[in-house]
Scaffold this motif. Structure first.
Motif, PDB file in Angstrom:
ATOM      1  N   ASP A 215       0.811  -1.224   0.000  1.00 23.26           N
ATOM      2  CA  ASP A 215       0.000   0.000   0.000  1.00 23.26           C
ATOM      3  C   ASP A 215       0.842   1.271   0.000  1.00 23.26           C
ATOM      4  O   ASP A 215       0.297   2.375  -0.096  1.00 23.26           O
ATOM      5  N   THR A 216       2.160   1.128   0.130  1.00 24.14           N
ATOM      6  CA  THR A 216       3.027   2.300   0.096  1.00 24.14           C
ATOM      7  C   THR A 216       2.912   2.987  -1.255  1.00 24.14           C
ATOM      8  O   THR A 216       2.921   2.339  -2.303  1.00 24.14           O
ATOM      9  N   ASP A 217       2.816   4.313  -1.240  1.00 27.97           N
ATOM     10  CA  ASP A 217       2.692   5.045  -2.497  1.00 27.97           C
ATOM     11  C   ASP A 217       4.003   4.954  -3.269  1.00 27.97           C
ATOM     12  O   ASP A 217       5.079   4.802  -2.694  1.00 27.97           O
ATOM     13  N   CYS A 218       3.904   5.043  -4.595  1.00 25.86           N
ATOM     14  CA  CYS A 218       5.082   4.879  -5.459  1.00 25.86           C
ATOM     15  C   CYS A 218       4.797   5.554  -6.793  1.00 25.86           C
ATOM     16  O   CYS A 218       3.641   5.603  -7.238  1.00 25.86           O
ATOM     17  N   VAL A 219       5.834   6.044  -7.440  1.00 26.53           N
ATOM     18  CA  VAL A 219       5.653   6.699  -8.744  1.00 26.53           C
ATOM     19  C   VAL A 219       5.037   5.747  -9.768  1.00 26.53           C
ATOM     20  O   VAL A 219       4.323   6.189 -10.678  1.00 26.53           O
ATOM     21  N   CYS A 220       5.296   4.446  -9.627  1.00 23.95           N
ATOM     22  CA  CYS A 220       4.744   3.468 -10.573  1.00 23.95           C
ATOM     23  C   CYS A 220       3.217   3.518 -10.593  1.00 23.95           C
ATOM     24  O   CYS A 220       2.597   3.258 -11.627  1.00 23.95           O
ATOM     25  N   LYS A 221       2.625   3.833  -9.459  1.00 20.80           N
ATOM     26  CA  LYS A 221       1.173   3.811  -9.320  1.00 20.80           C
ATOM     27  C   LYS A 221       0.503   5.046  -9.939  1.00 20.80           C
ATOM     28  O   LYS A 221      -0.724   5.171  -9.904  1.00 20.80           O
TER      29      LYS A 221
END
Length: 263
Positions: free
Chosen positions: A246-252
């Protein structure tokens, strides 16, 4: 179910998971059959890329169906494994490589979900094609397990199913390729379009044609994979333990310019 494993050649066994069950899911590209289970308190999906009996050649894998199915399940992080030949003398048979770049030499594969029409056209950025967060997790896991791993490498993807010629290998090496395989494209591109965190651990199974002192065989590939199966399983399991999907990431947010990816 937020984590998936896509197992390459030699990685067909989902028994690293508990409470395994067979599942299938329909996609616009066909039905995907996969297994799911639990590990470290997390639900995990497992797809053997070539089928459970290695019956699907690289150019006929239904890459779009596989990635679409994982997205539909809610998967956010994918750990993929691949068997590769080495163009780099420093990357020897049995070594692991944490891929950070690719070169696309496939010829007859659809490499996008966006072919115009209702879905339109997008131009996804692949400056950093493999998720930095998942790569870091795997690098840290390898260090803790004392598994030697090359921290970066450029994967040259060819069409297959034949092995490459020595002339092709010489060309790829001159262009900066480190390893060569037949499956990472379009898988990595589709995962990026689907705004999923995706990383590849490659195992070097042989030196490529013209570098290897003998003709290449699939048996040689399987032998090397089998000899290192326990290490790759340990690495994947340790990676799953550390992943925080659930950690935010640029991929998302890869398609934020286009309003995001929609199923």
């Amino acid at each position: 179910m937020k984590i998936a494993i896509i197992g390459g050649t030699g990685v067909y066994d989902p028994r690293i998971l508990n409470n395994i069950r067979e599942q299938e899911i329909a996609t616009p590209y066909g039905v995907v059959r996969f297994k799911s289970g639990e590990y470290a308190g997390k639900e995990v999906a497992f797809i053997p890329r070539h089928g459970s009996n290695h019956s699907i050649p690289p150019h006929l894998i239904n890459y779009r169906a596989n990635i679409w199915a994982m997205k539909k399940l809610g998967v956010q992080n994918i750990i993929a494994t691949t068997a590769v030949g080495s163009l780099n003398p420093a990357m020897k048979p049995g070594d692991f490589v944490l891929i950070d770049q690719f070169m696309d030499f496939v010829k007859n594969r659809v490499t996008t979900f966006y072919e115009g029409g209702e879905r339109g056209v997008v131009h996804v950025d692949v400056t950093t094609p493999y998720c930095p967060s998942v790569r870091t997790v795997l690098a840290d896991a390898a260090k803790d397990l004392a598994i030697s791993i090359h921290q970066k490498g450029t994967y040259v993807c060819t069409e297959g199913p034949r092995f490459e010629t020595p002339a092709e290998i010489t060309m790829f090496a001159k262009l900066g390729g480190d390893v060569v395989g037949m499956t990472n494209v379009p898988e990595v591109v589709l995962a990026r379009e689907a705004e999923m965190c995706y990383a590849t651990v490659s195992m070097v199974t042989n030196f490529a044609a013209g570098i290897s002192p003998q003709p290449l065989t699939h048996h040689e590939v399987l032998e090397t994979m089998q000899a290192n199966t326990e290490n790759i399983k340990k690495l994947i399991m340790a990676g799953i333990e550390r992943l925080q999907p659930d950690t935010d990431c640029v991929c998302k947010h890869a398609l934020s310019e286009y309003g995001g990816f929609t199923l």
